[in-house]
Scaffold this motif. Structure first.
Motif, PDB file in Angstrom:
ATOM      1  N   MET A  51       0.745  -1.054  -0.256  1.00 56.01           N
ATOM      2  CA  MET A  51      -0.005  -0.055  -0.046  1.00 56.01           C
ATOM      3  C   MET A  51       0.711   1.204   0.083  1.00 56.01           C
ATOM      4  O   MET A  51       2.121   1.376   0.718  1.00 56.01           O
ATOM      5  CB  MET A  51      -0.906   0.068   1.226  1.00 56.01           C
ATOM      6  CG  MET A  51      -1.672   1.097   1.468  1.00 56.01           C
ATOM      7  SD  MET A  51      -2.847   1.144   2.703  1.00 56.01           S
ATOM      8  CE  MET A  51      -4.186   0.053   2.355  1.00 56.01           C
ATOM      9  N   THR A  52       0.361   2.067  -0.710  1.00 53.82           N
ATOM     10  CA  THR A  52       1.229   3.563  -0.840  1.00 53.82           C
ATOM     11  C   THR A  52       0.382   4.580  -0.165  1.00 53.82           C
ATOM     12  O   THR A  52      -0.608   4.363   0.072  1.00 53.82           O
ATOM     13  CB  THR A  52       1.484   3.839  -2.310  1.00 53.82           C
ATOM     14  OG1 THR A  52       0.339   4.173  -3.013  1.00 53.82           O
ATOM     15  CG2 THR A  52       2.228   2.883  -3.207  1.00 53.82           C
ATOM     16  N   ASP A  53       1.349   5.617  -0.036  1.00 53.06           N
ATOM     17  CA  ASP A  53       0.462   6.604   0.611  1.00 53.06           C
ATOM     18  C   ASP A  53      -0.599   7.277  -0.049  1.00 53.06           C
ATOM     19  O   ASP A  53      -1.417   8.170   0.511  1.00 53.06           O
ATOM     20  CB  ASP A  53       1.540   7.836   1.127  1.00 53.06           C
ATOM     21  CG  ASP A  53       2.497   7.293   2.092  1.00 53.06           C
ATOM     22  OD1 ASP A  53       2.225   6.630   2.819  1.00 53.06           O
ATOM     23  OD2 ASP A  53       3.463   7.737   2.197  1.00 53.06           O
TER      24      ASP A  53
ATOM     25  N   PRO B 213      -6.356   4.646  -1.011  1.00 52.23           N
ATOM     26  CA  PRO B 213      -7.210   4.931   0.168  1.00 52.23           C
ATOM     27  C   PRO B 213      -7.164   3.674   1.163  1.00 52.23           C
ATOM     28  O   PRO B 213      -6.623   2.795   0.710  1.00 52.23           O
ATOM     29  CB  PRO B 213      -8.672   4.845  -0.552  1.00 52.23           C
ATOM     30  CG  PRO B 213      -8.246   4.148  -1.846  1.00 52.23           C
ATOM     31  CD  PRO B 213      -6.934   4.418  -2.018  1.00 52.23           C
ATOM     32  N   ARG B 214      -7.063   4.420   2.336  1.00 54.24           N
ATOM     33  CA  ARG B 214      -7.187   3.398   3.368  1.00 54.24           C
ATOM     34  C   ARG B 214      -8.503   3.096   3.868  1.00 54.24           C
ATOM     35  O   ARG B 214      -9.533   3.847   3.868  1.00 54.24           O
ATOM     36  CB  ARG B 214      -6.456   3.816   4.802  1.00 54.24           C
ATOM     37  CG  ARG B 214      -4.929   4.241   4.345  1.00 54.24           C
ATOM     38  CD  ARG B 214      -4.221   4.550   5.734  1.00 54.24           C
ATOM     39  NE  ARG B 214      -2.736   4.739   5.516  1.00 54.24           N
ATOM     40  CZ  ARG B 214      -1.857   3.707   5.970  1.00 54.24           C
ATOM     41  NH1 ARG B 214      -2.207   2.764   6.316  1.00 54.24           N
ATOM     42  NH2 ARG B 214      -0.800   3.967   5.619  1.00 54.24           N
ATOM     43  N   SER B 215      -8.844   1.929   4.420  1.00 53.16           N
ATOM     44  CA  SER B 215     -10.219   1.529   5.010  1.00 53.16           C
ATOM     45  C   SER B 215     -10.262   2.379   6.275  1.00 53.16           C
ATOM     46  O   SER B 215      -9.573   2.501   7.079  1.00 53.16           O
ATOM     47  CB  SER B 215     -10.021  -0.078   5.346  1.00 53.16           C
ATOM     48  OG  SER B 215     -11.224  -0.364   6.181  1.00 53.16           O
ATOM     49  N   THR B 216     -11.664   2.697   6.615  1.00 52.47           N
ATOM     50  CA  THR B 216     -12.070   3.330   7.636  1.00 52.47           C
ATOM     51  C   THR B 216     -12.671   2.236   8.462  1.00 52.47           C
ATOM     52  O   THR B 216     -13.440   2.473   9.708  1.00 52.47           O
ATOM     53  CB  THR B 216     -12.891   4.293   7.211  1.00 52.47           C
ATOM     54  OG1 THR B 216     -13.963   3.913   6.622  1.00 52.47           O
ATOM     55  CG2 THR B 216     -12.081   5.424   6.690  1.00 52.47           C
ATOM     56  N   ALA B 217     -13.005   1.052   8.246  1.00 52.50           N
ATOM     57  CA  ALA B 217     -13.659  -0.262   8.883  1.00 52.50           C
ATOM     58  C   ALA B 217     -13.134  -0.350  10.262  1.00 52.50           C
ATOM     59  O   ALA B 217     -14.057  -0.651  11.112  1.00 52.50           O
ATOM     60  CB  ALA B 217     -13.620  -1.394   8.120  1.00 52.50           C
ATOM     61  N   TRP B 218     -12.032  -0.013  10.739  1.00 49.23           N
ATOM     62  CA  TRP B 218     -11.393   0.000  12.002  1.00 49.23           C
ATOM     63  C   TRP B 218     -12.072   0.969  12.858  1.00 49.23           C
ATOM     64  O   TRP B 218     -12.202   0.391  14.083  1.00 49.23           O
ATOM     65  CB  TRP B 218      -9.849   0.071  11.600  1.00 49.23           C
ATOM     66  CG  TRP B 218      -9.505   1.642  11.586  1.00 49.23           C
ATOM     67  CD1 TRP B 218      -9.297   1.906  10.244  1.00 49.23           C
ATOM     68  CD2 TRP B 218      -9.357   2.556  12.320  1.00 49.23           C
ATOM     69  NE1 TRP B 218      -8.863   3.400  10.171  1.00 49.23           N
ATOM     70  CE2 TRP B 218      -8.970   3.601  11.712  1.00 49.23           C
ATOM     71  CE3 TRP B 218      -9.535   3.128  13.706  1.00 49.23           C
ATOM     72  CZ2 TRP B 218      -8.881   4.935  12.050  1.00 49.23           C
ATOM     73  CZ3 TRP B 218      -9.302   3.913  14.226  1.00 49.23           C
ATOM     74  CH2 TRP B 218      -8.900   5.114  13.470  1.00 49.23           C
TER      75      TRP B 218
END
Length: 137
Positions: free
Chosen positions: A1-3, A6-11
């Motif tokens: 994953m690069t900067d 998009p990152r998950s917000t499920a956490w």
């Protein structure tokens, strides 16, 4: 994953608190142990016993008749969490409350070094402690 990915917000919503307790003690040098317990339909479960340290559990499947010293027996169902302080407290019941379905639960225990995680309580001691056992009306 690069900067730039998009990152998950499920956490942010993935955690559900099942219980919070104040632990009365953790034995010095304690080690942790997690087990899965499975009882067939209608099985009465473990005889009265105690643990050398606190124990935290979660019912995975079925129904458990749960009774600790000083508390009335209650039914725990799949999805319910439970705990016991360990030490001198007697755990009277953890049997399968259903005659037609299995019971499965997991327990994480903090065990005192050099002591078994599970010790049976004999009939003589149960008789001496009878006044500490809660009864349902």
């Amino acid at each position: 994953m690069t900067d730039t990915e998009p990152r998950s917000t499920a956490w942010q919503t993935a955690l559900t608190s099942l219980q919070e307790v104040e632990i009365p003690f953790i034995p010095d040098g304690a080690h942790g142990m997690t087990v899965v317990v499975e009882f067939p339909p209608g099985d009465p479960g473990s005889p009265p016993h105690r643990h050398s340290g606190p124990a935290f559990g979660y019912v995975l499947e079925g129904e458990m008749l749960f009774e600790l010293e000083g508390e009335p027996a209650r039914v725990l169902r799949a999805g319910d969490a439970f705990w016991e302080p360990g030490g001198d407290v007697v755990h009277y019941q953890d049997g399968n409350n259903l005659a037609d379905a299995p019971l499965r639960f997991t327990v994480t225990m903090l065990c005192a070094p050099g002591e078994p995680m599970f010790t049976l309580v004999d009939d003589e001691e149960l008789a001496r402690r009878e006044h500490l056992r809660a009864r349902t009306a």
